[in-house]
Design an enzyme around this catalytic site. Structure first.
Site, PDB file in Angstrom:
ATOM      1  N   ARG A 192     -29.082   3.630 -16.586  1.00 48.74           N
ATOM      2  CA  ARG A 192     -30.313   4.109 -17.231  1.00 48.74           C
ATOM      3  C   ARG A 192     -31.554   3.731 -16.431  1.00 48.74           C
ATOM      4  O   ARG A 192     -32.511   4.491 -16.357  1.00 48.74           O
ATOM      5  CB  ARG A 192     -30.400   3.581 -18.662  1.00 48.74           C
ATOM      6  CG  ARG A 192     -29.593   4.437 -19.631  1.00 48.74           C
ATOM      7  CD  ARG A 192     -29.259   3.735 -20.939  1.00 48.74           C
ATOM      8  NE  ARG A 192     -30.386   3.153 -21.593  1.00 48.74           N
ATOM      9  CZ  ARG A 192     -30.361   1.981 -22.231  1.00 48.74           C
ATOM     10  NH1 ARG A 192     -29.251   1.283 -22.274  1.00 48.74           N
ATOM     11  NH2 ARG A 192     -31.425   1.534 -22.809  1.00 48.74           N
TER      12      ARG A 192
ATOM     13  N   LYS B 237     -41.087  -0.664 -25.093  1.00 47.39           N
ATOM     14  CA  LYS B 237     -41.845   0.499 -25.570  1.00 47.39           C
ATOM     15  C   LYS B 237     -41.724   0.678 -27.077  1.00 47.39           C
ATOM     16  O   LYS B 237     -42.716   0.920 -27.753  1.00 47.39           O
ATOM     17  CB  LYS B 237     -41.337   1.802 -24.927  1.00 47.39           C
ATOM     18  CG  LYS B 237     -41.561   1.940 -23.448  1.00 47.39           C
ATOM     19  CD  LYS B 237     -41.178   3.351 -22.987  1.00 47.39           C
ATOM     20  CE  LYS B 237     -39.725   3.707 -23.243  1.00 47.39           C
ATOM     21  NZ  LYS B 237     -38.760   2.990 -22.411  1.00 47.39           N
TER      22      LYS B 237
ATOM     23  N   ARG C 277     -30.507  -7.521 -26.364  1.00 45.64           N
ATOM     24  CA  ARG C 277     -30.535  -6.482 -27.396  1.00 45.64           C
ATOM     25  C   ARG C 277     -29.119  -6.010 -27.716  1.00 45.64           C
ATOM     26  O   ARG C 277     -28.794  -5.730 -28.861  1.00 45.64           O
ATOM     27  CB  ARG C 277     -31.395  -5.298 -26.937  1.00 45.64           C
ATOM     28  CG  ARG C 277     -31.521  -4.229 -28.007  1.00 45.64           C
ATOM     29  CD  ARG C 277     -32.578  -3.204 -27.658  1.00 45.64           C
ATOM     30  NE  ARG C 277     -32.099  -2.220 -26.718  1.00 45.64           N
ATOM     31  CZ  ARG C 277     -32.849  -1.268 -26.187  1.00 45.64           C
ATOM     32  NH1 ARG C 277     -34.129  -1.183 -26.491  1.00 45.64           N
ATOM     33  NH2 ARG C 277     -32.350  -0.403 -25.338  1.00 45.64           N
TER      34      ARG C 277
ATOM     35  N   ARG D 253     -39.900  12.794 -20.291  1.00 42.49           N
ATOM     36  CA  ARG D 253     -39.110  12.024 -19.331  1.00 42.49           C
ATOM     37  C   ARG D 253     -38.777  12.815 -18.089  1.00 42.49           C
ATOM     38  O   ARG D 253     -38.224  12.258 -17.146  1.00 42.49           O
ATOM     39  CB  ARG D 253     -37.789  11.634 -19.984  1.00 42.49           C
ATOM     40  CG  ARG D 253     -37.675  10.193 -20.410  1.00 42.49           C
ATOM     41  CD  ARG D 253     -36.416  10.093 -21.235  1.00 42.49           C
ATOM     42  NE  ARG D 253     -35.785   8.815 -21.102  1.00 42.49           N
ATOM     43  CZ  ARG D 253     -35.719   7.925 -22.107  1.00 42.49           C
ATOM     44  NH1 ARG D 253     -36.254   8.199 -23.274  1.00 42.49           N
ATOM     45  NH2 ARG D 253     -35.098   6.799 -21.936  1.00 42.49           N
TER      46      ARG D 253
ATOM     47  N   ARG E 228     -26.076  -1.671 -29.497  1.00 43.94           N
ATOM     48  CA  ARG E 228     -26.256  -0.270 -29.129  1.00 43.94           C
ATOM     49  C   ARG E 228     -25.205   0.140 -28.112  1.00 43.94           C
ATOM     50  O   ARG E 228     -24.944  -0.580 -27.158  1.00 43.94           O
ATOM     51  CB  ARG E 228     -27.652  -0.057 -28.547  1.00 43.94           C
ATOM     52  CG  ARG E 228     -28.496   0.848 -29.408  1.00 43.94           C
ATOM     53  CD  ARG E 228     -29.899   0.949 -28.886  1.00 43.94           C
ATOM     54  NE  ARG E 228     -29.990   1.698 -27.635  1.00 43.94           N
ATOM     55  CZ  ARG E 228     -31.141   2.119 -27.134  1.00 43.94           C
ATOM     56  NH1 ARG E 228     -32.259   1.874 -27.758  1.00 43.94           N
ATOM     57  NH2 ARG E 228     -31.166   2.777 -25.999  1.00 43.94           N
TER      58      ARG E 228
END
Ligand code: ADP
Length: 193
Positions: free
Chosen positions: A146, A14, A129, A89, A135
């Site tokens: 998640r 996204k 990632r 969300r 992260r």
């Protein structure tokens, strides 16, 4: 006016696609995840209050999120529209966004584009990632959490927007350019409808 919501599970791309659409369409990409991470980085009061939630992959309370988004969308660069990434969300956030759009009298959403990919593909991308960006919420355990949270809380929003005739599902696999082209095509169709 360009008002787009880009939805989809964590890791589906996204953020990357929102940034590309933003350049092409001349409106800002507004990512709630990026806004929260910036608050955490600068150790603002908001950042301090949400950092533990972010690290655990849990949602920030609706009221906090809605207020932050309303402030961001009131900035000058969002006057011609926006691409929302990571918001709304929850159903409460859908309601807050509806109220916000109704209040400024500038009409409704152009489209809600739902990017899709298989869970295995998504987990593989997030692991990559994590290696590249480090992260705090890209550990395998938090990633799985998640995705579960997304499926139980966010996926039902697709149904709500589908009922309004606003939802288009877009295949998120393939090269970045292929996905961008599909998103542009979906947006043209939504606008023509
Ligand atoms: P991803 O889509 O990969 O989970 P994001 O960058 O969109 O990543 O979000 C990261 C974190 O920021 C979420 O796990 C959550 O803690 C918080 N967050 C982002 N958007 C929202 C939102 N709309 N409502 C509540 N919390 C949010």
């Amino acid at each position: 006016m360009t008002r787009i919501i880009l939805m989809g599970p964590p890791g589906v791309g996204k953020g990357t696609q929102a940034a590309r659409l933003a350049v092409a369409l001349g409106v800002p990409a507004v990512s709630t995840g990026d806004l929260f991470r910036e608050h955490v980085r600068t150790q603002s009061e908001l950042g301090r209050s949400v950092s533990a939630l972010l690290a655990a992959g849990r949602y920030v309370p609706d009221e906090v999120t809605n207020t932050m988004v309303a402030e961001r969308l009131s900035e000058a660069d969002a006057r011609q529209g926006f691409i929302l990434d990571g918001y709304p969300r929850t159903l409460a956030q859908v309601g807050a966004l509806d109220a916000l759009l109704a209040a400024d009298g500038a009409g409704t959403l152009d489209a809600v584009l739902l990017l899709q990919a298989e869970v295995d593909e998504i987990v593989a991308r997030l692991v990559l990632r994590a290696e590249q960006q480090g992260r705090a919420d890209d550990t395998p355990e938090v990633v799985r959490h998640r995705i579960e949270v997304y499926e139980s809380e966010t996926a039902p929003l697709a149904g709500a927007y589908a009922e309004r005739g606003l939802l288009t599902r877009v295949d998120g696999t393939g090269t970045l350019d292929e996905v961008t082209a599909r998103l542009h095509a979906a947006l043209s169709e939504a606008r023509a409808a």
